[in-house]
Enzyme design. Structure first.
Site, mmCIF file in Angstrom:
data_model
loop_
_atom_site.group_PDB
_atom_site.id
_atom_site.type_symbol
_atom_site.label_atom_id
_atom_site.label_comp_id
_atom_site.label_asym_id
_atom_site.label_seq_id
_atom_site.Cartn_x
_atom_site.Cartn_y
_atom_site.Cartn_z
ATOM 1 C CE LYS A 149 47.745 33.552 32.974
ATOM 2 N NZ LYS A 149 48.462 33.462 32.008
ATOM 3 N NE ARG A 150 48.559 44.462 30.818
ATOM 4 C CZ ARG A 150 48.678 44.258 30.865
ATOM 5 N NH1 ARG A 150 49.774 42.407 31.602
ATOM 6 N NH2 ARG A 150 50.238 44.383 30.594
#
Lengths: 272, 272
Positions: A95-96
């Site tokens: 989830k960057r």
């Protein structure tokens, strides 16, 4: 070969199930493992042995590796390498999200050939706008990899952001769906930009019909959604949905045979 | 001592400047360093030597370390340890965000005593709702650490999410401000939950008057904002603003003395 094509081939062979590797403290304990990088490695490599070659997509959750520091991240690198060696596609759930050259650095880490953290795809968070993820979309496309962007999640707090309405009258979630659809335009059947859409949301509230991308649907199994729920929720768009199961499978460990049976059972339930 | 108090003490001593450590490929090249973990380490430790003990807060950007895999993450651990040894507060810019036990794992990694990746604070992304960050808020509070939550960023794509309007009529950004204010309620002068608000946004568009928390303002210097801009943008709320400069300082390396002069010059410009 593009990621969308590779995933389509994998789904045709193994079915749409994505299995998560979530080595959280409770699971390490129930598997009789130590709460350190050694226990983590044992857990993760057992998962690789159990799942590699048996499902379309395996999703290691980065947080549980980072919780053990750089030694944990080294275990994640080994998981990625071993799964890819087994021919199984790896989605790194990290989830960057960032902007500009910082987003490009995440793309270098997770979506660029030769990086030890690069699986076949990565999850991304669009709080800085879908457009901020462009460096990742481009890196994915250039290296035959994919990206799954958070759109609509099943946790109750998510609506405060995802269902807010923009100046053009669309919800945040719908505008992300539409941006992903634009990125996938022309791809058959599915492009390289997927979405994350929680399987337990009561009301889908977004139109996925033009997406031409895969939809990762966490929340299947332990978190409550059934196959019937998926069908009711996604309707005709169910074809690109990848139900994701983690704890419901992992609780059957540490024996490889039991983990495999659990995967087979979930796969079978999806074939109904 | 709580993070808000520790940061207030550091700002009283050194001024509000936060200096970023952004070892991106262009900077490694201009410093004459190799594009690998060894070059990264040399870059980062030079920054530690130059900035440690001279500013209130140093912000290593996780992405540039992850781009070098687990060996890069090990360098980040060393940066955190060395800066903390020098008495300088460390904000790990990782923009993590997830839900439930996964968010708790990020909190274990970045906000829990004994974890090699735990600095004094971490940045977080609220796409899954501010409430999804509760495990991090709690871990921060329990360990004397802090969290800086993305609220409003200066990149043009950010508005599509951050300025969308929720069912209660507030923008996403304002609802994040209000949630942070609730978390900080009663803290004097500032609590442990800060925000990230881009310094180059034309129109602030959020009311920070009840926040009682620090505001990290990236975009100062190289990305365009001046002290006058900050004053115009934040008005009476400028007191808690931490202008953040990275490239504008780092471009003066690799000589420690020149980096220190650059920091001093930026500090002086802020004191005007």
């Amino acid at each position: 070969m593009r990621f969308g094509e590779r995933l389509t081939k994998a789904v045709a062979e193994h079915g749409p199930l994505c299995v998560g590797i979530d080595p959280h403290p409770g699971l390490l304990a129930s598997w009789g493992l130590t709460q350190d990088a050694a226990g983590l490695e044992r857990f993760a490599l057992t998962c690789v042995e159990a799942f590699g070659g048996r499902v379309a997509l395996v999703k290691p959750q980065a947080a549980f590796f980072e919780a053990h520091g750089s030694r944990g991240v080294a275990v994640l690198e080994r998981v990625i390498a071993d799964l890819r060696d087994s021919g199984t596609l790896v989605l790194v759930d990290a989830k960057r999200g960032d902007i500009g050259s910082t987003m490009a650095a995440y793309a270098a880490a997770y979506l660029t050939e030769g990086s030890p953290l690069a699986g076949d795809a990565v999850t991304a968070s669009p709080f800085l706008g879908f457009g901020s993820l462009d460096p990742a979309v481009e890196a994915a496309s250039a290296s035959g990899r994919g990206i799954f962007v958070l759109a609509l999640t099943s946790n109750p707090e998510g609506a405060s952001v995802q269902r807010a309405v923009g100046a053009d009258g669309r919800s945040v979630a719908q505008s992300i769906v539409d941006s992903a659809a634009r990125a996938n335009a022309g791809a058959q059947p599915f492009g390289d930009v997927g979405l994350v859409v929680g399987a337990t949301v009561d009301d889908l509230g977004v139109d996925l019909s033009d997406l031409h991308g895969y939809v990762l649907a966490p929340g299947f199994g332990a978190q409550g959604a059934t196959v019937g729920d998926l069908r009711a929720l996604f309707g005709p768009d169910l074809r690109g949905v990848l139900p994701t199961s983690s704890r419901d499978v992992l609780k059957h460990g540490p024996e490889t045979a039991k983990l495999r049976s659990a995967v087979d059972a979930v796969r079978a339930s999806l074939a109904v």
